[in-house]
Design a protein around this motif. Structure first.
Motif, PDB file in Angstrom:
ATOM      1  N   LYS A 122       0.826  -1.209   0.000  1.00 54.78           N
ATOM      2  CA  LYS A 122       0.000   0.000   0.000  1.00 54.78           C
ATOM      3  C   LYS A 122       0.859   1.257   0.000  1.00 54.78           C
ATOM      4  O   LYS A 122       0.509   2.257  -0.647  1.00 54.78           O
ATOM      5  N   ARG A 173       3.938   1.556  -1.256  1.00 56.40           N
ATOM      6  CA  ARG A 173       4.561   1.695  -2.572  1.00 56.40           C
ATOM      7  C   ARG A 173       3.542   2.249  -3.580  1.00 56.40           C
ATOM      8  O   ARG A 173       3.888   3.098  -4.419  1.00 56.40           O
ATOM      9  N   THR A 174       2.312   1.772  -3.487  1.00 56.00           N
ATOM     10  CA  THR A 174       1.269   2.283  -4.370  1.00 56.00           C
ATOM     11  C   THR A 174       1.006   3.760  -4.092  1.00 56.00           C
ATOM     12  O   THR A 174       0.837   4.559  -5.019  1.00 56.00           O
ATOM     13  N   TYR A 175       0.977   4.130  -2.822  1.00 56.06           N
ATOM     14  CA  TYR A 175       0.732   5.527  -2.446  1.00 56.06           C
ATOM     15  C   TYR A 175       1.834   6.432  -2.999  1.00 56.06           C
ATOM     16  O   TYR A 175       1.544   7.494  -3.584  1.00 56.06           O
ATOM     17  N   ASP A 232       1.337   6.740  -6.759  1.00 53.63           N
ATOM     18  CA  ASP A 232       0.191   7.580  -7.108  1.00 53.63           C
ATOM     19  C   ASP A 232       0.463   9.054  -6.851  1.00 53.63           C
ATOM     20  O   ASP A 232      -0.074   9.932  -7.544  1.00 53.63           O
ATOM     21  N   SER A 278       7.563   8.216  -6.122  1.00 46.42           N
ATOM     22  CA  SER A 278       8.313   6.967  -5.977  1.00 46.42           C
ATOM     23  C   SER A 278       9.569   7.027  -6.844  1.00 46.42           C
ATOM     24  O   SER A 278       9.620   7.755  -7.846  1.00 46.42           O
TER      25      SER A 278
END
Length: 299
Positions: free
Chosen positions: A96, A98-100, A103, A107
């Motif tokens: 979660k 890494r996705t944040y 988005d 990153s």
């Protein structure tokens, strides 16, 4: 599985889920630091943001909040240590998180240590300590992926049919002047010499000697800055033997190979707090004159 302790607190194996949507600047700094270096104990995360948030208890609660919100997880390897329940938690990024970061457009394709988990963790402790202290000194830490992007190269340097792969690679920007560093961490598991192809002191010294003599770090990575090779040892005796071997067979490596030993740096590395000495205290050298990496000059 036990989900709470005797007074209802979260355990290593379970924490009550909590909805966390908007992350604070401090929480983002924690996530980015883990993304850059690898799993980090709460001691390092607190030290990272101590300049703006001095209350340690509040920091620990915010880390627990990130865990409850699904952004941080606890790697299982830290449980295989003596008295693990009484030592600081080590956190890593959950999917979660890494996705944040992706988005949010922040990153990065960072190069984290690989191989044995405890070896990678100790490597990340060294680079994290340098990053934190250098930042407070006004020196910018440049991670490996930014260096590799210069020529689109891989970490591994081909040398005579073999590959030299540093445990980590980074650089420091002292305000317009730069120095690059290859890092090697020895936890006492490598032999001094070995007739096989496995990594040993002798093999590492030979490969780095060839790299320095041929300037392969410049041609492969595209580096224009001078390079120092840092070796961190778990004992003084191993460090001393290594320095003897560098003096005997290292050639030009003897000038740029720097060493330090961390006491107690065996299998249980969580006892090691952030060590500013990696940045602002002298490193040993086979030539005898100590070197501070916080300074650009190398005499």
């Amino acid at each position: 599985m036990k989900q709470t302790d005797s007074i209802g607190r979260a355990t290593f194996h379970h924490i009550a889920p909590q909805r966390v949507t908007n992350l604070t600047n401090r929480q983002l700094r924690w996530l980015k630091h883990i993304e850059r270096h690898g799993p980090k104990s709460s001691l390092y995360l607190y030290e990272l943001t101590k300049d703006t948030h001095r209350c340690k208890d509040t920091a620990l609660r915010q880390m627990q909040k990130l865990r409850a919100g699904g952004y941080l997880l606890l790697p299982r390897q830290q449980r295989a240590t003596e008295n693990a329940n009484f030592k600081p938690f080590i956190y890593d990024l959950a999917p979660k998180a890494r996705t944040y970061l992706f988005d949010q457009g922040i990153s990065e394709p960072t190069i984290r240590p690989t191989g044995h988990w405890w070896h990678g963790y100790m490597t990340s402790c060294v680079t994290s300590s340098i990053d934190i202290k250098a930042g407070r000194d006004g020196t910018r830490y440049i991670p490996a992926h930014e260096i590799l992007n210069i020529k689109g190269s891989a970490m591994a340097i081909p040398i005579d049919g073999q590959r030299l792969i540093p445990d980590q690679l980074f650089a420091l920007d002292y305000g317009g002047t730069f120095r690059a560093f290859a890092l090697e961490v020895d936890r006492g598991t490598e032999p001094k010499t070995s007739a096989t192809a496995r990594k040993s002191y002798a093999r590492s010294i030979e490969q780095y000697r060839k790299m320095i003599e041929r300037g392969l770090h410049r041609s492969h990575y595209g580096l224009r800055a001078p390079l120092l090779v840092l070796w961190v040892f778990g004992s003084r005796s191993n460090e001393a033997r290594f320095l003897e071997m560098v003096a005997e067979r290292g050639g030009p490596l003897a000038k740029v190979a720097l060493t330090r030993s961390c006491f107690g740096a065996g299998l249980d590395n969580r006892v090691l707090p952030p060590d500013s000495g990696f940045y602002d205290r002298p490193w040993n050298r086979a030539l005898g004159n100590p070197v501070w990496i916080k300074k650009y000059e190398l005499k």
